[in-house]
Design a protein around this motif. Structure first.
Motif, PDB file in Angstrom:
ATOM      1  N   ALA A   1       0.828  -1.207   0.000  1.00  0.00           N
ATOM      2  CA  ALA A   1       0.000   0.000   0.000  1.00  0.00           C
ATOM      3  C   ALA A   1       0.862   1.258   0.000  1.00  0.00           C
ATOM      4  CB  ALA A   1      -0.927  -0.012   1.217  1.00  0.00           C
TER       5      ALA A   1
ATOM      6  N   PRO B   1       2.913   5.088   6.579  1.00  0.00           N
ATOM      7  CA  PRO B   1       2.858   3.619   6.679  1.00  0.00           C
ATOM      8  C   PRO B   1       3.536   3.092   7.944  1.00  0.00           C
ATOM      9  CG  PRO B   1       3.450   4.283   4.452  1.00  0.00           C
ATOM     10  CD  PRO B   1       3.478   5.525   5.292  1.00  0.00           C
TER      11      PRO B   1
ATOM     12  N   MET C   1      -5.455   2.029   4.062  1.00  0.00           N
ATOM     13  CA  MET C   1      -4.613   1.549   2.979  1.00  0.00           C
ATOM     14  C   MET C   1      -5.410   1.399   1.683  1.00  0.00           C
ATOM     15  SD  MET C   1      -1.442   1.295   3.959  1.00  0.00           S
ATOM     16  CE  MET C   1      -1.841   2.957   4.514  1.00  0.00           C
ATOM     17  N   GLY C   2      -6.679   1.014   1.814  1.00  0.00           N
ATOM     18  CA  GLY C   2      -7.508   0.918   0.619  1.00  0.00           C
ATOM     19  C   GLY C   2      -7.703   2.263  -0.055  1.00  0.00           C
TER      20      GLY C   2
ATOM     21  N   GLN D   1      -5.697   4.867   0.182  1.00  0.00           N
ATOM     22  CA  GLN D   1      -4.428   5.306  -0.416  1.00  0.00           C
ATOM     23  C   GLN D   1      -4.173   4.581  -1.724  1.00  0.00           C
ATOM     24  OE1 GLN D   1      -0.761   6.390   1.659  1.00  0.00           O
ATOM     25  NE2 GLN D   1       0.149   4.498   0.853  1.00  0.00           N
ATOM     26  N   SER D   2      -4.427   3.274  -1.754  1.00  0.00           N
ATOM     27  CA  SER D   2      -4.200   2.517  -2.990  1.00  0.00           C
ATOM     28  C   SER D   2      -5.113   3.019  -4.105  1.00  0.00           C
ATOM     29  CB  SER D   2      -4.430   1.026  -2.732  1.00  0.00           C
ATOM     30  OG  SER D   2      -3.538   0.547  -1.744  1.00  0.00           O
TER      31      SER D   2
END
Length: 636
Positions: free
Chosen positions: A133, A391, A419-420, A422-423
């Motif tokens: 991520a 992170p 993280m989702g 950001q991805s």
């Protein structure tokens, strides 16, 4: 070599390779992208590779720049971004493809660095997911696909390794290799990008104090700062002239308009007046969502830390990092890192908070008062720090908070959501990447056909790739203003391209006085960093020969084997005084005094690295001769 990477889980290597492939896929399909800096990257890569393979180990002076008048670009710009493509060029790739390959190498260095950093705290699967991520971070991908900031890409790529080495220095007070690893990684940062070096150092300096607070304090902290000093020392061959010789170039063009001053490029303004306003600038408005996401992450982590502290203060709650004896083995793996995780959590939380505030007017006033900070040009350069610390913050939050069963679902959902998002933001960056393979190929063909030292003579020409020029008989390259020699005032493109040598003014033939000599200028050799010519001055007075080279103090002149001073003409060209008669002249790029002093400091630092154990004894940084505690062993 690295325990963090020597894991039995084969999925780690495969997962990182898949992540690298996905992030590079647009370039693997379409070649190097069209970015804000493509014109510089292509020009610098062409010249650096041509001059390197032509015999110049470290070409500070780019010979083809500015219509062949040259530019001391890599006396000031860090060279790592141009050194990284060289091995791929050796393997037979063409110049643009070598840039793509070097970006792939940077992504690999960044991904493995994030994994190694996070693996110190959390199990391999968590570390892999967070590392992937982090590799998909929007600002990191903006640097690669939109800004083309290759130097900053490499600076971000080596940053996790600096944090990793710093933790190793703190946790292993009897080992030498962590200090060497810290020195190497910090030196690579110095050779990558100066603005990132500045902002990263300002946030890194408190780290040894935060992590090294257990007894004995000074040896651990001192060993960290020793590694930092050695890292700057071995790169003095670049750093010293890059700072000291700025008076020789037009460095003020870095901030030549308000738009290139960080106090005018804030992400949020009006906070001091309680009237917050998000930036409307065409570029950073695309980063607003990422900045808000980071604020949410930092705010959420801060609330959890404050909640835990408040609960312990008011109700005597068991600290989150107190692991219960009946926890399963997998949870114990997290809990055993809790003391280190808490220290890293507090540090990464503080570092991320400071970086985010430096993008607002709450701390933006510092740019007005601190000139080095003003040189970073844009406040969002602090995202180079948060690309790693956020992170790391999430990883340390997981390791620190896992001890309370009731918080595990919250951590999994919160970190997964963060993280989702950001991805997804990173994927949006990839979708906006712009490619023009035909223009890249045209530049490759025209640059490969350039003969040195000839420059195009036919006019007119047309602008090509923003700054360069394309003429009927070839390509001419222009370089950045801030690294152009201070005396150089010749416009680009020049009205006409000068010959390699010419007399300044008219040279009258005084044949009777000088034995019927005729005025003569004959080029005997004109190569990278070296010129040799014959000059016949038939007059009874000294005359000036002007070279098609910008004046810069690193050029040294010999007339008939005797050193003499080089001077500059009215438009900043290098000129040499020629006495009456027939003479042989040599002009060499030998470097400035700062360049020579930098090499000396680099050599001395190399000796100190070889004699590191003795240096530690001399500085009393060996620490107590004792066995490492179980907490220190598991933390590292």
């Amino acid at each position: 070599m690295l325990k963090a990477l020597q894991q039995p889980e084969r999925g780690v290597g495969l997962g990182l390779l898949v992540g690298i492939g996905v992030l590079l896929w647009p370039m693997l399909r379409q070649g190097y992208p069209m970015t804000h800096s493509t014109h510089f990257n292509l020009s610098w890569a062409f010249q650096y590779q041509r001059q390197f393979f032509g015999g110049q180990f470290y070409p500070r002076w780019l010979e083809y720049s500015n219509f062949g008048y040259g530019n001391p670009t890599f006396a000031f710009y860090p060279p790592l971004c141009m050194v990284a493509p060289l091995p791929f060029r050796l393997l037979g790739l063409d110049m643009p493809t070598s840039l793509v390959a070097s970006m792939g190498l940077a992504v690999a260095v960044f991904g493995t660095g994030l994994y190694a950093l996070l693996r110190q705290l959390i199990p391999w699967a968590w570390a892999l997911v967070l590392a992937l991520a982090g590799m998909a971070g929007p600002y990191w991908l903006v640097d690669i696909y939109q800004r083309g900031a290759m130097g900053e890409v490499w600076a971000i790529a080596v940053s996790p390794w600096i944090f990793w080495a710093s933790v190793q220095v703190i946790c292993r007070p009897q080992s030498l290799w962590p200090i060497v690893a810290l020195a190497i990684s910090y030196g690579l940062l110095a050779l990558s990008h100066l603005p990132t070096l500045l902002v990263f150092t300002l946030t890194w300096l408190p780290l040894p104090w935060v992590l090294g607070r257990w007894d004995p304090l000074w040896p651990r902290v001192g060993r960290c700062y020793l590694g930092f000093g050695l890292g700057l020392g071995w790169t003095a061959f670049y750093l010293l002239p890059a700072f000291w010789d700025q008076r020789f170039v037009q460095v003020d063009f870095v901030n030549f308009v308000e738009e290139y001053m960080p106090q005018h490029r804030l992400m949020v303004s009006g906070l001091t007046r309680l009237q917050p306003q998000l930036t409307q600038h065409w570029f950073e408005s695309g980063l607003v969502g990422y900045w808000i996401w980071m604020v949410a992450v930092v705010l959420g982590a801060g609330i959890l830390v404050f909640w835990e502290w408040l609960a312990r203060r008011t109700r005597g709650m068991t600290p989150i990092h107190s692991v219960r004896a009946n926890e399963t083995e997998s949870f114990d793996a997290l809990g055993s890192h809790a003391p280190l995780a808490k220290a890293i959590l507090l540090y990464s939380l503080g570092a991320s908070l400071v970086a985010l505030l430096m993008m607002t007017d709450l701390l933006g006033w510092l740019y007005e008062w601190v000139l080095p900070l003003r040189r970073i040009q844009f406040s969002w350069r602090w995202m180079a720090v948060t690309a790693v610390t956020v992170p790391w913050l999430l990883g340390s939050l997981a390791a620190w908070g896992w001890g309370q069963k009731g918080w595990r679902i919250l951590l999994i959902v919160g970190i997964g959501l963060a993280m989702g998002i950001q991805s997804w933001q990173g994927w949006q960056v990839l979708s906006r990447a712009w490619f023009d393979p035909q223009t890249i190929q045209t530049f490759q063909e025209l640059s490969a056909a350039k003969p040195f030292p000839n420059e195009p003579q036919e006019r007119p020409g047309i602008a090509f790739l923003h700054m360069h020029w394309r003429f009927p008989d070839g390509l001419a390259l222009v370089d950045v203003l801030e690294y152009r020699p201070r005396q150089a005032t010749l416009p680009m493109p020049p009205p006409e391209v000068d010959p390699l040598l010419r007399w300044q003014g008219d040279v009258v033939d005084f044949g009777q006085e000088q034995g019927n000599l005729e005025p003569l200028l004959e080029v005997e050799r004109w190569s990278y960093g070296y010129r040799r010519f014959r000059a016949v001055n038939p007059t009874d007075q000294d005359q000036w020969v002007v070279l098609r080279t910008f004046y810069y103090p690193a050029w040294r002149v010999q007339v008939d084997g005797r050193l003499t001073s080089a001077e500059h003409s009215g438009v900043g060209l290098l000129q040499v005084r020629i006495p009456p008669g027939d003479h042989r002249v040599q002009v060499r790029y030998l470097g400035t005094a700062a360049e020579w002093m930098g090499w000396i400091l680099t050599g001395l630092t190399g000796v100190l690295l070889v004699k590191l154990r003795r240096l530690l004894r001399l500085l009393n940084l060996n620490g107590a001769r004792r066995q490492e505690t179980p907490e220190e062993v598991t933390a590292c």
